[in-house]
Motif scaffolding. Structure first.
Motif, PDB file in Angstrom:
ATOM      1  N   ARG A  80       0.923  -1.298   0.060  1.00  0.00           N
ATOM      2  CA  ARG A  80      -0.088   0.238  -0.284  1.00  0.00           C
ATOM      3  C   ARG A  80       0.738   1.064  -0.206  1.00  0.00           C
ATOM      4  NH1 ARG A  80      -3.704  -3.287   3.459  1.00  0.00           N
ATOM      5  NH2 ARG A  80      -2.960  -1.794   5.099  1.00  0.00           N
ATOM      6  N   ARG A  81       1.951   1.337   0.673  1.00  0.00           N
ATOM      7  CA  ARG A  81       2.909   2.081   0.628  1.00  0.00           C
ATOM      8  C   ARG A  81       3.906   2.485  -0.791  1.00  0.00           C
ATOM      9  NH1 ARG A  81       2.436   5.264   5.241  1.00  0.00           N
ATOM     10  NH2 ARG A  81       1.066   4.437   6.827  1.00  0.00           N
ATOM     11  N   GLY A  82       4.265   0.888  -1.536  1.00  0.00           N
ATOM     12  CA  GLY A  82       4.296   1.693  -2.729  1.00  0.00           C
ATOM     13  C   GLY A  82       5.701   0.729  -2.737  1.00  0.00           C
ATOM     14  N   ILE A  83       5.979   0.180  -1.713  1.00  0.00           N
ATOM     15  CA  ILE A  83       7.641  -0.734  -1.933  1.00  0.00           C
ATOM     16  C   ILE A  83       7.136  -2.026  -2.237  1.00  0.00           C
ATOM     17  CG2 ILE A  83       8.641  -1.616  -0.021  1.00  0.00           C
ATOM     18  CD1 ILE A  83       7.848   0.272   2.055  1.00  0.00           C
ATOM     19  N   GLY A  84       8.144  -2.182  -3.195  1.00  0.00           N
ATOM     20  CA  GLY A  84       7.855  -3.323  -3.775  1.00  0.00           C
ATOM     21  C   GLY A  84       8.500  -4.650  -3.522  1.00  0.00           C
ATOM     22  N   LEU A  85       7.690  -5.718  -4.010  1.00  0.00           N
ATOM     23  CA  LEU A  85       8.471  -6.920  -2.963  1.00  0.00           C
ATOM     24  C   LEU A  85      10.109  -7.049  -3.207  1.00  0.00           C
ATOM     25  CD1 LEU A  85       5.350  -9.709  -4.436  1.00  0.00           C
ATOM     26  CD2 LEU A  85       5.981  -8.325  -2.331  1.00  0.00           C
ATOM     27  N   ARG A  86      10.438  -7.363  -4.505  1.00  0.00           N
ATOM     28  CA  ARG A  86      12.126  -7.220  -4.372  1.00  0.00           C
ATOM     29  C   ARG A  86      12.920  -6.316  -3.315  1.00  0.00           C
ATOM     30  NH1 ARG A  86      14.805  -5.084  -9.574  1.00  0.00           N
ATOM     31  NH2 ARG A  86      16.605  -5.657  -7.863  1.00  0.00           N
ATOM     32  N   TYR A  87      12.181  -5.322  -2.255  1.00  0.00           N
ATOM     33  CA  TYR A  87      12.457  -4.961  -1.639  1.00  0.00           C
ATOM     34  C   TYR A  87      12.400  -5.180  -0.357  1.00  0.00           C
ATOM     35  CZ  TYR A  87      14.148  -2.505  -5.708  1.00  0.00           C
ATOM     36  OH  TYR A  87      14.003  -2.206  -7.129  1.00  0.00           O
ATOM     37  N   HIS A  88      11.087  -5.185   0.039  1.00  0.00           N
ATOM     38  CA  HIS A  88      10.724  -6.093   1.079  1.00  0.00           C
ATOM     39  C   HIS A  88      11.505  -6.255   2.247  1.00  0.00           C
ATOM     40  CE1 HIS A  88       6.710  -6.229  -0.087  1.00  0.00           C
ATOM     41  NE2 HIS A  88       6.906  -5.453   0.021  1.00  0.00           N
ATOM     42  N   CYS A  90      12.073  -7.024   7.175  1.00  0.00           N
ATOM     43  CA  CYS A  90      11.145  -7.558   7.983  1.00  0.00           C
ATOM     44  C   CYS A  90      10.214  -5.988   9.114  1.00  0.00           C
ATOM     45  CB  CYS A  90      12.036  -8.107   9.057  1.00  0.00           C
ATOM     46  SG  CYS A  90      13.350  -7.347   9.465  1.00  0.00           S
ATOM     47  N   HIS A  91      10.798  -5.037   8.827  1.00  0.00           N
ATOM     48  CA  HIS A  91       9.836  -3.585   9.091  1.00  0.00           C
ATOM     49  C   HIS A  91       9.763  -2.742   7.703  1.00  0.00           C
ATOM     50  CE1 HIS A  91      14.018  -3.322  10.509  1.00  0.00           C
ATOM     51  NE2 HIS A  91      13.449  -1.787   9.935  1.00  0.00           N
ATOM     52  N   THR A  92       8.728  -1.903   8.664  1.00  0.00           N
ATOM     53  CA  THR A  92       8.605  -0.537   7.880  1.00  0.00           C
ATOM     54  C   THR A  92       8.498   0.170   9.206  1.00  0.00           C
ATOM     55  OG1 THR A  92       7.898  -1.706   6.013  1.00  0.00           O
ATOM     56  CG2 THR A  92       7.334   0.377   5.701  1.00  0.00           C
ATOM     57  N   ALA A  93       8.988   1.609   8.138  1.00  0.00           N
ATOM     58  CA  ALA A  93       9.090   2.616   9.376  1.00  0.00           C
ATOM     59  C   ALA A  93       8.394   3.204   8.473  1.00  0.00           C
ATOM     60  CB  ALA A  93      10.555   3.372   9.855  1.00  0.00           C
ATOM     61  N   VAL A  94       6.810   4.563   8.761  1.00  0.00           N
ATOM     62  CA  VAL A  94       7.099   5.777   8.089  1.00  0.00           C
ATOM     63  C   VAL A  94       6.954   7.072   8.746  1.00  0.00           C
ATOM     64  CG1 VAL A  94       4.784   5.975   6.828  1.00  0.00           C
ATOM     65  CG2 VAL A  94       5.412   3.531   7.427  1.00  0.00           C
ATOM     66  N   ALA A  95       7.454   7.848   8.046  1.00  0.00           N
ATOM     67  CA  ALA A  95       7.790   9.265   8.602  1.00  0.00           C
ATOM     68  C   ALA A  95       6.939  10.062   8.578  1.00  0.00           C
ATOM     69  CB  ALA A  95       8.871   9.912   7.917  1.00  0.00           C
ATOM     70  N   GLU A 102      12.292   1.554   5.049  1.00  0.00           N
ATOM     71  CA  GLU A 102      12.041  -0.144   4.558  1.00  0.00           C
ATOM     72  C   GLU A 102      13.051  -0.932   5.164  1.00  0.00           C
ATOM     73  OE1 GLU A 102      10.486  -3.847   3.618  1.00  0.00           O
ATOM     74  OE2 GLU A 102       9.434  -1.895   4.641  1.00  0.00           O
ATOM     75  N   GLY A 103      13.313  -1.855   6.369  1.00  0.00           N
ATOM     76  CA  GLY A 103      14.200  -2.605   6.593  1.00  0.00           C
ATOM     77  C   GLY A 103      15.500  -2.519   7.243  1.00  0.00           C
ATOM     78  N   HIS A 104      16.441  -2.538   7.283  1.00  0.00           N
ATOM     79  CA  HIS A 104      18.156  -2.292   8.650  1.00  0.00           C
ATOM     80  C   HIS A 104      18.952  -0.888   7.487  1.00  0.00           C
ATOM     81  CE1 HIS A 104      16.893  -5.473  11.368  1.00  0.00           C
ATOM     82  NE2 HIS A 104      16.370  -6.019  10.139  1.00  0.00           N
ATOM     83  N   VAL A 105      17.785   0.157   7.644  1.00  0.00           N
ATOM     84  CA  VAL A 105      18.596   1.248   6.963  1.00  0.00           C
ATOM     85  C   VAL A 105      19.409   2.148   8.195  1.00  0.00           C
ATOM     86  CG1 VAL A 105      17.826   3.780   5.826  1.00  0.00           C
ATOM     87  CG2 VAL A 105      16.828   1.516   5.132  1.00  0.00           C
ATOM     88  N   PRO A 106      20.220   2.433   8.163  1.00  0.00           N
ATOM     89  CA  PRO A 106      21.134   2.881   9.031  1.00  0.00           C
ATOM     90  C   PRO A 106      20.394   4.903   9.552  1.00  0.00           C
ATOM     91  CG  PRO A 106      22.419   1.747   7.624  1.00  0.00           C
ATOM     92  CD  PRO A 106      21.215   1.858   6.922  1.00  0.00           C
ATOM     93  N   GLY A 128      15.927  -7.409   2.184  1.00  0.00           N
ATOM     94  CA  GLY A 128      16.852  -8.094   3.200  1.00  0.00           C
ATOM     95  C   GLY A 128      16.864  -7.758   4.702  1.00  0.00           C
ATOM     96  N   MET A 129      18.004  -8.951   4.666  1.00  0.00           N
ATOM     97  CA  MET A 129      18.076  -8.431   6.702  1.00  0.00           C
ATOM     98  C   MET A 129      19.936  -8.681   6.483  1.00  0.00           C
ATOM     99  SD  MET A 129      15.038 -10.465   8.272  1.00  0.00           S
ATOM    100  CE  MET A 129      15.796 -10.596   9.831  1.00  0.00           C
ATOM    101  N   PRO A 130      20.759  -7.645   5.578  1.00  0.00           N
ATOM    102  CA  PRO A 130      22.104  -8.263   5.622  1.00  0.00           C
ATOM    103  C   PRO A 130      22.489  -8.463   6.816  1.00  0.00           C
ATOM    104  CG  PRO A 130      21.406  -6.278   3.852  1.00  0.00           C
ATOM    105  CD  PRO A 130      20.393  -6.323   5.242  1.00  0.00           C
ATOM    106  N   ILE A 131      23.821  -9.396   7.258  1.00  0.00           N
ATOM    107  CA  ILE A 131      24.512  -8.936   8.290  1.00  0.00           C
ATOM    108  C   ILE A 131      25.139  -8.849   9.116  1.00  0.00           C
ATOM    109  CG2 ILE A 131      26.191 -11.316   9.716  1.00  0.00           C
ATOM    110  CD1 ILE A 131      23.799 -11.898   9.228  1.00  0.00           C
TER     111      ILE A 131
END
Length: 175
Positions: A80-88, A90-95, A102-106, A128-131
């Motif tokens: 719904r927020r426009g995030i394509g499947l290939r960019y998913h 585990c979590h989404t933060a919204v300002a 989306e995900g583990h953004v610094p 994804g979830m980069p180590i």
């Protein structure tokens, strides 16, 4: 120990804690005097790395409202927020302005994006979830990763490359 001495001791402990946790002693950690930026995060109630990412961002100037969703609801929220499947991830933060992270953004990259939002961009994603990314720390293991700029038309491009563990914890250089 008399009550008066215990109060003085507690006050001294609090002062030492405040000094040791000040931004000067913890680069990249927000000052208590700065107003935190509100983000709403959507996540599974059982995901531990999401909580660790929230801790990372909270220590760097963000305040969170957490929404726990089951996996189907979470996927639908991302779409719904426009995030394509290939960019998913585990979590989404919204300002508050609707920007998505989306995900583990610094955290410093979220500050940077919000301070100078590229035209037609909806947010940033770490698929994804980069180590070794914020919230995914595993000892000294680190997997370099790209942070993508998500555009309103559904396209994406590399916003930046995170090539080493230390660089993801820098402070935002916002002028």
């Amino acid at each position: 120990m008399p009550l008066k001495s215990m109060i003085k001791f507690a006050g001294l402990c609090m002062l030492m804690w405040l000094v040791s946790c000040s931004p000067d002693n913890n680069p990249g950690v927000a000052s208590a005097a700065e107003q935190p930026i509100a983000l709403e995060v959507y996540k599974s109630p059982t995901c531990g790395c999401c909580g660790m990412w929230v801790d990372h961002a909270s220590a760097r100037g963000f305040a969170f409202t957490v929404q726990h969703l089951d996996n189907d609801e979470l996927t639908l929220e991302k779409l719904r927020r426009g995030i394509g499947l290939r960019y998913h991830s585990c979590h989404t933060a919204v300002a508050e302005d609707g920007s998505v992270f989306e995900g583990h953004v610094p955290a410093y990259l979220i500050h940077q994006f919000l301070a100078d939002k590229p035209e037609n961009a909806i947010g940033l994603a770490v698929p994804g979830m980069p180590i070794g990314s914020p919230g995914m720390e595993v000892g000294d293991r680190f997997q370099p990763y790209d942070v993508y700029l998500l555009n309103a038309d559904g396209t994406a491009e590399v916003y930046t490359h995170v090539g080493d563990f230390e660089s993801q914890y820098q402070t935002a250089s916002v002028e």
